[in-house]
Enzyme design. Structure first.
Site, PDB file in Angstrom:
ATOM      1  N   ASP A  34     -16.970 -10.747 -51.473  1.00  0.00           N
ATOM      2  CA  ASP A  34     -17.210 -10.365 -50.122  1.00  0.00           C
ATOM      3  C   ASP A  34     -16.671  -9.015 -49.486  1.00  0.00           C
ATOM      4  OD1 ASP A  34     -14.752 -10.793 -50.017  1.00  0.00           O
ATOM      5  OD2 ASP A  34     -14.774 -12.779 -48.659  1.00  0.00           O
ATOM      6  N   ARG A  91      -8.380  11.483 -33.124  1.00  0.00           N
ATOM      7  CA  ARG A  91      -8.908  12.526 -32.309  1.00  0.00           C
ATOM      8  C   ARG A  91      -9.253  11.673 -30.945  1.00  0.00           C
ATOM      9  NH1 ARG A  91     -13.921  15.039 -35.312  1.00  0.00           N
ATOM     10  NH2 ARG A  91     -13.699  13.252 -36.530  1.00  0.00           N
ATOM     11  N   HIS A 124      -4.420  16.236 -35.241  1.00  0.00           N
ATOM     12  CA  HIS A 124      -5.355  17.204 -34.219  1.00  0.00           C
ATOM     13  C   HIS A 124      -4.326  17.411 -33.119  1.00  0.00           C
ATOM     14  CE1 HIS A 124      -9.006  18.460 -32.449  1.00  0.00           C
ATOM     15  NE2 HIS A 124      -8.693  17.607 -31.285  1.00  0.00           N
ATOM     16  N   ASP A 161     -12.235  27.546 -31.843  1.00  0.00           N
ATOM     17  CA  ASP A 161     -12.194  27.065 -30.551  1.00  0.00           C
ATOM     18  C   ASP A 161     -10.727  27.711 -30.404  1.00  0.00           C
ATOM     19  OD1 ASP A 161     -10.491  25.167 -31.570  1.00  0.00           O
ATOM     20  OD2 ASP A 161     -12.290  23.926 -31.410  1.00  0.00           O
ATOM     21  N   LYS A 184     -15.788  27.673 -27.921  1.00  0.00           N
ATOM     22  CA  LYS A 184     -16.760  26.330 -28.276  1.00  0.00           C
ATOM     23  C   LYS A 184     -16.693  25.462 -27.262  1.00  0.00           C
ATOM     24  CE  LYS A 184     -15.344  22.848 -31.174  1.00  0.00           C
ATOM     25  NZ  LYS A 184     -14.799  22.279 -32.293  1.00  0.00           N
ATOM     26  N   ARG A 186     -18.198  21.580 -26.844  1.00  0.00           N
ATOM     27  CA  ARG A 186     -18.554  20.433 -27.462  1.00  0.00           C
ATOM     28  C   ARG A 186     -19.641  19.665 -26.613  1.00  0.00           C
ATOM     29  NH1 ARG A 186     -18.668  17.832 -31.831  1.00  0.00           N
ATOM     30  NH2 ARG A 186     -16.992  18.986 -32.985  1.00  0.00           N
ATOM     31  N   ASP A 210      -9.700  25.802 -39.543  1.00  0.00           N
ATOM     32  CA  ASP A 210      -9.668  24.621 -38.502  1.00  0.00           C
ATOM     33  C   ASP A 210      -8.956  23.236 -38.999  1.00  0.00           C
ATOM     34  OD1 ASP A 210     -10.165  23.346 -36.095  1.00  0.00           O
ATOM     35  OD2 ASP A 210     -12.245  23.385 -36.386  1.00  0.00           O
ATOM     36  N   THR A 215     -18.637  17.140 -39.143  1.00  0.00           N
ATOM     37  CA  THR A 215     -20.059  17.334 -39.394  1.00  0.00           C
ATOM     38  C   THR A 215     -20.448  18.562 -40.006  1.00  0.00           C
ATOM     39  OG1 THR A 215     -20.592  18.060 -37.237  1.00  0.00           O
ATOM     40  CG2 THR A 215     -20.869  15.550 -37.301  1.00  0.00           C
ATOM     41  N   GLY A 216     -19.626  19.616 -39.646  1.00  0.00           N
ATOM     42  CA  GLY A 216     -19.778  20.898 -40.032  1.00  0.00           C
ATOM     43  C   GLY A 216     -20.471  21.620 -38.989  1.00  0.00           C
TER      44      GLY A 216
HETATM   45  C1  R5P Z   1     -12.052  19.508 -32.831  1.00  0.00           C
HETATM   46  O1  R5P Z   1     -11.562  19.972 -31.890  1.00  0.00           O
HETATM   47  C2  R5P Z   1     -11.504  19.765 -34.402  1.00  0.00           C
HETATM   48  O2  R5P Z   1     -10.820  20.600 -34.265  1.00  0.00           O
HETATM   49  C3  R5P Z   1     -12.706  20.276 -35.078  1.00  0.00           C
HETATM   50  O3  R5P Z   1     -13.101  21.528 -34.533  1.00  0.00           O
HETATM   51  C4  R5P Z   1     -13.895  19.146 -34.994  1.00  0.00           C
HETATM   52  O4  R5P Z   1     -13.542  18.206 -35.346  1.00  0.00           O
HETATM   53  C5  R5P Z   1     -14.760  19.714 -36.071  1.00  0.00           C
HETATM   54  O5  R5P Z   1     -16.140  18.978 -35.783  1.00  0.00           O
HETATM   55  P1  R5P Z   1     -17.533  19.231 -36.580  1.00  0.00           P
HETATM   56  O6  R5P Z   1     -17.221  19.680 -38.024  1.00  0.00           O
HETATM   57  O7  R5P Z   1     -18.200  17.878 -36.306  1.00  0.00           O
HETATM   58  O8  R5P Z   1     -17.927  20.265 -35.591  1.00  0.00           O
END
Ligand code: R5P
Length: 291
Positions: A34, A91, A124, A161, A184, A186, A210, A215-216
């Site tokens: 399981d 985060r 973070h 950022d 940056k 979000r 960073d 997700t990049g």
């Molecule tokens: C957010 O402030 C973190 O430092 C990264 O910039 C963030 O987690 C990157 O996320 P993603 O790759 O989804 O843009």
């Protein structure tokens, strides 16, 4: 001191064992039909200082960690140090909206239940360490990443950022090159907006640094901006490479020249190890536990 590597941090556990010349604890891991996890420790741990190394990501690995901690505690270890190469959920470090869980606090409190000390890498935000109810320390993989970038003749460092500016400054100081940062915004978990800004990147070999690549999206936007401004090459580097939601394809489509990550999360991009900074912090901390 004995090192016990969980299933999500095999490389760092082995590396730590070699660096500190300490043996790895013999364990058996399996999953029931399981999918529930099973752990058994084969060595005697009574009276020992045990170092558990397990990245708390994804969710299954957090449950694995709780079970390993339980087994080590039950075996009579003198002290338990938990090394979280990557502290998942960190985060969500506050309530952004009323009614939300403070996820970092919830995970930290549970990890603290069977731990005397916690060490994590490049959290973070540093204040998440306060969520642990036992002494918690962080270390930085930036010097190791900077050394790698220096060997690649990088001559400009960019933070995607303002929050990552100090990290970029630290790397640039070690490499002895210039640095800058982008603005940056979000929009949601998958979407970011990078404000165009004149950078001194024309003709340069740039590295964007960073703490996390998830997700990049952040990196892809930053790469495009740098290439638009005439950068000769753009590499990207992070401590924690999650690479979710098609991140690799997105980064390659953005014309990224190299992707570099540490092994806090083991992927094909783990080109440097966080073991060095962990080992240094561990030696100081274990001394502290013993005194
Ligand atoms: C957010 O402030 C973190 O430092 C990264 O910039 C963030 O987690 C990157 O996320 P993603 O790759 O989804 O843009």
């Amino acid at each position: 001191m004995l090192i016990l590597g969980g299933t999500s941090a095999k490389n760092i556990a082995t590396n730590l064992g070699n660096r500190l010349r300490q043996p790895l604890v013999q364990t058996s891991y399996k999953r029931f039909p399981d999918d529930e996890f099973y752990v058994r420790i084969h060595d005697k741990l009574a009276g020992q200082d045990v170092i558990i190394v397990q990245t708390a990501y994804p969710d299954q690995k957090i449950v694995e960690l709780f079970l390993i901690q339980d087994a080590v505690h039950d075996a009579g270890a003198k002290s338990i140090t938990v090394i979280l190469p990557y502290f998942g959920y960190s985060r969500q470090d506050k309530k952004f909206e009323e009614g939300e869980a403070i996820s970092a606090r919830a995970i930290a409190q549970h990890i603290s239940m069977n731990a005397d000390c916690v060490i994590t890498v490049d959290p973070h935000k540093d204040h998440v360490l306060k969520f642990f109810t036992v002494p918690a320390y962080s270390c930085s993989a930036v010097p190791t990443i900077a050394q790698y970038l220096k060997e690649k003749n990088i001559d400009f460092i960019l933070a995607p950022d303002k929050g990552a500016k100090e990290r970029a400054k630290e790397a640039a100081t070690l490499i002895n090159c210039e640095y800058d940062y982008l603005e940056k915004t979000r929009i949601d978990g998958f979407t970011v907006k990078v404000t165009p800004k004149k950078l001194d990147a024309r003709g340069k070999h740039v590295a964007i640094i960073d703490d996390i690549i998830s997700t990049g999206s952040t990196m892809a936007h930053s790469i495009k901006e740098l290439k638009r401004q005439g950068a000769k090459s753009v590499s990207i580097a992070c401590t924690h490479g999650l690479f979710v939601g098609g991140a690799k394809e997105k980064l390659l489509a953005a014309d990224c020249d190299e992707i570099i990550s540490t092994d806090t999360i083991e992927t094909e991009f783990s080109k440097v190890s966080a073991a060095e900074c962990i080992a240094e912090t561990l030696l100081k901390t274990v001394q502290h536990i013993k005194n």
